[in-house]
Enzyme design. Sequence first.
Site, PDB file in Angstrom:
ATOM      1  N   LYS A  11     -20.731  35.983 -54.923  1.00 56.69           N
ATOM      2  CA  LYS A  11     -19.870  34.792 -54.981  1.00 56.69           C
ATOM      3  C   LYS A  11     -18.394  35.133 -55.265  1.00 56.69           C
ATOM      4  O   LYS A  11     -18.094  36.223 -55.772  1.00 56.69           O
ATOM      5  CB  LYS A  11     -20.451  33.819 -56.007  1.00 56.69           C
ATOM      6  CG  LYS A  11     -21.863  33.359 -55.605  1.00 56.69           C
ATOM      7  CD  LYS A  11     -22.354  32.176 -56.411  1.00 56.69           C
ATOM      8  CE  LYS A  11     -23.692  31.699 -55.842  1.00 56.69           C
ATOM      9  NZ  LYS A  11     -24.134  30.420 -56.440  1.00 56.69           N
ATOM     10  N   TYR A  51     -24.638  24.975 -47.659  1.00 50.27           N
ATOM     11  CA  TYR A  51     -25.354  24.369 -48.800  1.00 50.27           C
ATOM     12  C   TYR A  51     -25.784  22.935 -48.517  1.00 50.27           C
ATOM     13  O   TYR A  51     -26.023  22.167 -49.457  1.00 50.27           O
ATOM     14  CB  TYR A  51     -24.472  24.421 -50.047  1.00 50.27           C
ATOM     15  CG  TYR A  51     -24.447  25.784 -50.724  1.00 50.27           C
ATOM     16  CD1 TYR A  51     -25.578  26.283 -51.373  1.00 50.27           C
ATOM     17  CD2 TYR A  51     -23.302  26.576 -50.724  1.00 50.27           C
ATOM     18  CE1 TYR A  51     -25.566  27.522 -51.998  1.00 50.27           C
ATOM     19  CE2 TYR A  51     -23.282  27.818 -51.352  1.00 50.27           C
ATOM     20  CZ  TYR A  51     -24.428  28.287 -51.988  1.00 50.27           C
ATOM     21  OH  TYR A  51     -24.417  29.509 -52.609  1.00 50.27           O
ATOM     22  N   ASN A 114     -22.678  31.849 -60.763  1.00 55.77           N
ATOM     23  CA  ASN A 114     -23.852  32.623 -61.190  1.00 55.77           C
ATOM     24  C   ASN A 114     -23.981  33.934 -60.409  1.00 55.77           C
ATOM     25  O   ASN A 114     -25.070  34.421 -60.155  1.00 55.77           O
ATOM     26  CB  ASN A 114     -25.127  31.771 -61.111  1.00 55.77           C
ATOM     27  CG  ASN A 114     -25.461  31.334 -59.697  1.00 55.77           C
ATOM     28  OD1 ASN A 114     -24.653  31.504 -58.783  1.00 55.77           O
ATOM     29  ND2 ASN A 114     -26.637  30.777 -59.490  1.00 55.77           N
ATOM     30  N   HIS A 117     -25.994  34.690 -54.690  1.00 59.41           N
ATOM     31  CA  HIS A 117     -26.991  33.803 -54.085  1.00 59.41           C
ATOM     32  C   HIS A 117     -28.125  34.659 -53.512  1.00 59.41           C
ATOM     33  O   HIS A 117     -27.884  35.766 -53.044  1.00 59.41           O
ATOM     34  CB  HIS A 117     -26.327  33.006 -52.951  1.00 59.41           C
ATOM     35  CG  HIS A 117     -27.309  32.297 -52.061  1.00 59.41           C
ATOM     36  ND1 HIS A 117     -27.882  31.105 -52.413  1.00 59.41           N
ATOM     37  CD2 HIS A 117     -27.832  32.638 -50.860  1.00 59.41           C
ATOM     38  CE1 HIS A 117     -28.721  30.730 -51.447  1.00 59.41           C
ATOM     39  NE2 HIS A 117     -28.704  31.648 -50.494  1.00 59.41           N
ATOM     40  N   GLU A 128     -29.990  31.649 -43.019  1.00 57.21           N
ATOM     41  CA  GLU A 128     -28.759  32.016 -43.728  1.00 57.21           C
ATOM     42  C   GLU A 128     -28.179  33.319 -43.167  1.00 57.21           C
ATOM     43  O   GLU A 128     -26.958  33.435 -43.009  1.00 57.21           O
ATOM     44  CB  GLU A 128     -29.042  32.137 -45.223  1.00 57.21           C
ATOM     45  CG  GLU A 128     -29.389  30.782 -45.848  1.00 57.21           C
ATOM     46  CD  GLU A 128     -29.853  30.859 -47.299  1.00 57.21           C
ATOM     47  OE1 GLU A 128     -30.122  29.788 -47.860  1.00 57.21           O
ATOM     48  OE2 GLU A 128     -29.953  31.977 -47.859  1.00 57.21           O
TER      49      GLU A 128
HETATM   50  P1  CMP Z   1     -27.373  29.444 -55.355  1.00 53.86           P
HETATM   51  O1  CMP Z   1     -28.489  30.412 -55.458  1.00 53.86           O
HETATM   52  O2  CMP Z   1     -26.153  29.854 -54.611  1.00 53.86           O
HETATM   53  O3  CMP Z   1     -27.930  28.091 -54.694  1.00 53.86           O
HETATM   54  C1  CMP Z   1     -27.377  26.813 -54.948  1.00 53.86           C
HETATM   55  C2  CMP Z   1     -26.346  26.861 -56.031  1.00 53.86           C
HETATM   56  O4  CMP Z   1     -26.061  25.611 -56.626  1.00 53.86           O
HETATM   57  C3  CMP Z   1     -26.888  27.691 -57.181  1.00 53.86           C
HETATM   58  O5  CMP Z   1     -26.921  29.042 -56.839  1.00 53.86           O
HETATM   59  C4  CMP Z   1     -25.929  27.325 -58.294  1.00 53.86           C
HETATM   60  O6  CMP Z   1     -24.722  28.056 -58.229  1.00 53.86           O
HETATM   61  C5  CMP Z   1     -25.635  25.877 -57.955  1.00 53.86           C
HETATM   62  N1  CMP Z   1     -26.368  24.964 -58.842  1.00 53.86           N
HETATM   63  C6  CMP Z   1     -27.700  24.779 -58.885  1.00 53.86           C
HETATM   64  N2  CMP Z   1     -28.009  23.847 -59.819  1.00 53.86           N
HETATM   65  C7  CMP Z   1     -26.832  23.452 -60.370  1.00 53.86           C
HETATM   66  C8  CMP Z   1     -26.490  22.521 -61.388  1.00 53.86           C
HETATM   67  N3  CMP Z   1     -27.421  21.804 -62.036  1.00 53.86           N
HETATM   68  N4  CMP Z   1     -25.176  22.386 -61.694  1.00 53.86           N
HETATM   69  C9  CMP Z   1     -24.233  23.099 -61.049  1.00 53.86           C
HETATM   70  N5  CMP Z   1     -24.501  24.001 -60.064  1.00 53.86           N
HETATM   71  C10 CMP Z   1     -25.788  24.178 -59.735  1.00 53.86           C
END
Ligand code: CMP
Length: 139
Positions: A11, A51, A114, A117, A128
């Site tokens: 990310k 997304y 986080n 992905h 993807e």
């Molecule tokens: P990712 O694996 O990229 O897939 C979807 C993303 O949405 C996830 O990682 C998080 O970064 C984000 N995400 C999922 N749940 C939440 C939440 N409750 N609040 C904010 N961001 C979220």
Amino acid sequence: MSGNRTFTMIKPSTVSDGVAGAILARIQEAGFRIVALKLTQLSLHQAGIFYLVHRERPFYHDLIAFMSSGPVVAVILEKENAVEDFRTLIGATDPAKAAEGTIRKLFAKNLQENAIHGSDSDENAMIEGSFFFSGLEQF
Ligand code: CMP
């Protein structure tokens, strides 16, 4: 039977922290082979499509703004049982719940930032991966 490819994206905040190389090293040390790799930046529109499954969620607009805010490292990876093993390697979506030693435990800041992905199914790994890479870019 489970597939042998997954898709990952390091990310924007993680790329700007300068730790993409350290994360790629951990991925390779865990036995994943790099099939395709690029540094690229999504437009807001492209992040919205990537997304789209989350479009009804309250975090959708913040998520796509963040994911288009800077370059990402997009990667297709190969390993037996790739999707599941990769999700184990990166840890829980929420880094507060991620196991010790996982990539998110080590590098993530919060639920949105986080670190990385990982595809959640073989079908999504294929969708993807082909969102970012043509057949000519996969080795
Ligand atoms: P990712 O694996 O990229 O897939 C979807 C993303 O949405 C996830 O990682 C998080 O970064 C984000 N995400 C999922 N749940 C939440 C939440 N409750 N609040 C904010 N961001 C979220």
